[in-house]
Every structure is written in C-alpha cells, then in structure tokens.
Scaffold this active site. Sequence first.
Site, PDB file in Angstrom:
ATOM      1  N   PRO A 154       0.910  -1.259   0.159  1.00 24.61           N
ATOM      2  CG  PRO A 154      -0.251  -1.217   1.826  1.00 24.61           C
ATOM      3  CD  PRO A 154       0.828  -2.211   1.393  1.00 24.61           C
TER       4      PRO A 154
ATOM      5  N   GLY B  69       2.228   5.016   0.817  1.00 25.61           N
ATOM      6  CA  GLY B  69       1.942   5.804   1.807  1.00 25.61           C
ATOM      7  C   GLY B  69       1.906   4.756   2.652  1.00 25.61           C
TER       8      GLY B  69
ATOM      9  N   GLY C 136       4.006   3.341   4.497  1.00 25.65           N
ATOM     10  CA  GLY C 136       5.619   3.595   5.285  1.00 25.65           C
ATOM     11  C   GLY C 136       6.395   2.004   5.210  1.00 25.65           C
ATOM     12  CG  LEU C 137       4.669  -1.235   4.730  1.00 21.21           C
ATOM     13  CD1 LEU C 137       3.827  -2.218   4.837  1.00 21.21           C
ATOM     14  CD2 LEU C 137       6.098  -1.632   5.898  1.00 21.21           C
ATOM     15  N   GLY C 138       8.098   1.716   2.201  1.00 20.64           N
ATOM     16  CA  GLY C 138       9.115   1.344   1.028  1.00 20.64           C
ATOM     17  C   GLY C 138       8.376   1.475  -0.475  1.00 20.64           C
TER      18      GLY C 138
ATOM     19  CB  SER D  36       7.602   6.365  -2.627  1.00 14.77           C
ATOM     20  OG  SER D  36       8.807   6.161  -1.940  1.00 14.77           O
ATOM     21  CB  ALA D  37      12.104   2.876  -2.071  1.00 13.44           C
ATOM     22  CB  ALA D  38       9.485  -0.853  -4.398  1.00 12.94           C
TER      23      ALA D  38
ATOM     24  CG  ASP E 279      12.957   3.918   2.477  1.00 16.09           C
ATOM     25  OD1 ASP E 279      13.210   4.123   3.914  1.00 16.09           O
ATOM     26  OD2 ASP E 279      11.269   4.111   2.534  1.00 16.09           O
TER      27      ASP E 279
HETATM   28  C1  MEV Z   1      12.211   6.039   5.656  1.00 18.64           C
HETATM   29  O1  MEV Z   1      11.332   4.772   5.476  1.00 18.64           O
HETATM   30  C2  MEV Z   1      12.761   6.474   6.638  1.00 18.64           C
HETATM   31  C3  MEV Z   1      13.516   8.116   7.313  1.00 18.64           C
HETATM   32  O2  MEV Z   1      14.049   7.063   8.348  1.00 18.64           O
HETATM   33  C4  MEV Z   1      13.537   8.915   6.281  1.00 18.64           C
HETATM   34  C5  MEV Z   1      14.769   8.958   5.436  1.00 18.64           C
HETATM   35  O3  MEV Z   1      15.522   7.357   5.709  1.00 18.64           O
HETATM   36  O4  MEV Z   1      14.648   8.238   3.961  1.00 18.64           O
HETATM   37  C6  MEV Z   1      12.017   8.417   8.276  1.00 18.64           C
END
Ligand code: MEV
Length: 315
Positions: free
Chosen positions: A96, A98, A100-102, A104-106, A147
């Site tokens: 999902p 937004g 917090g599970l990465g 956007s990076a993936a 990430d």
């Molecule tokens: C986000 O997954 C982790 C943060 O520390 C941001 C980052 O390190 O880029 C909040």
Amino acid sequence: LSLPTVTASAPGKIIIVGEHFVVHGAYAVAAAIDRRVRVTVSEAGRNSFVTSGNRSSLLFKNDGQFSAVKAVARKAIQDCGKPSQSLRVKIASNIPSGSGLGSSAAVVLATAAACSKFLGQNFEKAKIAEIALLGERLVHGNPSGIDIESSLAGGLLLFNRNAGMKPIPIAQAMRLLVVYSGKKRRTADLIMKVAMRKRQFPSFFESLTRSASFLSLDMVDAIAAGDLPKVGALMNVSQTSLSWIGVSTAYLDRIIESLCEGGAYGAKVTGAGGGGSIIALAKPEETEQLLDTISKKYPESFITSIPQEGLRWED
Ligand code: MEV
C-alpha cells in the site's frame, strides 16, 4: 504477436531501528519484506505514459500524478540516450502506498531498472540506485537513501549515510508482524516535523541520534544471536525515541499497546510514522495467533520473513 517488454521487481522494506535519526547521521537497521512492486516497460504509441491500476498519465505531463516515477523514467530515457523512444511504464504493487513500507522506493527502483534495460542499457545496480534516488528526493525531500538501499539489496542491512550499507547475515529465520494502520501520510511532512524538533532541542536530539546508532549496533548483535526477547526490547526502546520526536500518535500507541498485551516481545512504528505501519516481534509459535487477533481490526496486516532477494529483472 506480443511486443517486447521488460519487467523488474523490487521489495518493500521495514526499518527495524533508527528511522528519522538515520537522516541526521545515525546508523539504522532495515530489512526487505515479502511484498514487491513490479514495473513493466513496453513500447508506447505516440506518447509515453505511466499506468497503475486504472490510473494513467502522460510521461511529460505535470499533473502531479506519478511524479517520482515520471522523473525517474525521464532520467533513464535521458541517460540511455534515447529521447525519441516512447515508453509505457506499468506499475503493479501489493505494497500500500503511504504505508511506510517503502513502496515509493521500490517503485522508482524497479522503474529505473526496467526502463534502462528496455532502452538497451545494462546499468550497474549502483547507477540504477542513483537514478532512483532522484525520484525519492522528489517525494521525500531529504531521504537518507536507506529505503532504496534495502529494496536494492534485499535481506537485512545496517545503513549509515556516510558509511553506506553493510549486509547482515541472519543466523535464524525471523518472522515479523506488520500492521498497516490504514492511515496514509507523506514521509516528507514527517521528515520536516523532525527537522523542526531538532532545531528546537538540538542537544537532546543529538543524544537521541547517538543512541539510535548504539541501538542499531546492539540490534545487529541481538539478531545475529537469535535473541528474540532482546530484539523486542530494543524495538520498544526505539519506539520511545520515536515518540519523543513526535512521529508516533495516540492511535499508533494504542495498536502497539495491544500487540504488547497480546504477548509480543516488542512493537514499534516503522518508517516515517505519523500513521503508516507498525512492526511487532512475537514468539514464533504465537505470531499467527497475534496476526489473527490484530487482523480483525487491521485487515491489511501480514507476517513477513526477511527475503534475501532485492531488485531483480523478471523473465
Ligand atoms: C523512511 O522509510 C525512513 C526515514 O528515516 C526517511 C529516510 O531515511 O529517508 C523516515
């Protein structure tokens, strides 16, 4: 006749200890999760575009949709020297956004990998990560890079902005519970909020940043030794620091409390906080039961292992 396509996939991530402080120079520990994003690139008609589910947007249109993915695809096109090539970039994800599970990076990583391969370049992983980081900067403002590194490498890793990343071998398979609170938030907003805390309380913040590094190094040892109660205790300590810098919320605290009351060794916010997801570690034989209980209220919860595989090209 099927047109040629290139697909790349990359896992999401959890941060086990050190999020936020890692932006300010601390060590942090992160791991890949069993959820992946797949990006498929193929030839487009006249115009390049990005699609995900039933959303679609032209690559050169600034409509705010898929802005990071577009920036990364455009950079890949530029670096591959094929400006007249039209691409279709199709995203499929079971992480999902937004949360917090990465995700956007993936997504940006798999986009950089699939686009460059489709355009005939076999870039090194470091070059792909560099292209992807451009997209992360657009979404997160000041990302540490953790990430992208976790999604790229897979497995468990120790990360520091200056020292880079070090893979950590896992002696014993470890399974963690991931609870998505259902509350979306923007990482950039939380990074900004934390930067404000740092300006308000510089020396206190400095000491928390240092202790995040100590916690990370202790965490690596505890995981290497398979000492689950200690891993859980370190997670709880790390949660306290996250509360102090204002990235937990009363809502998240209640979820954490109920996981601990349910027998978890430890539980904490993972990633940027402010909503997003929580991770918990329980006795291996009690993890399924805890998942059953928490899923009644948070149906998007799941159990993850720490998969060794990071970014990969699919056949
Ligand atoms: C986000 O997954 C982790 C943060 O520390 C941001 C980052 O390190 O880029 C909040």
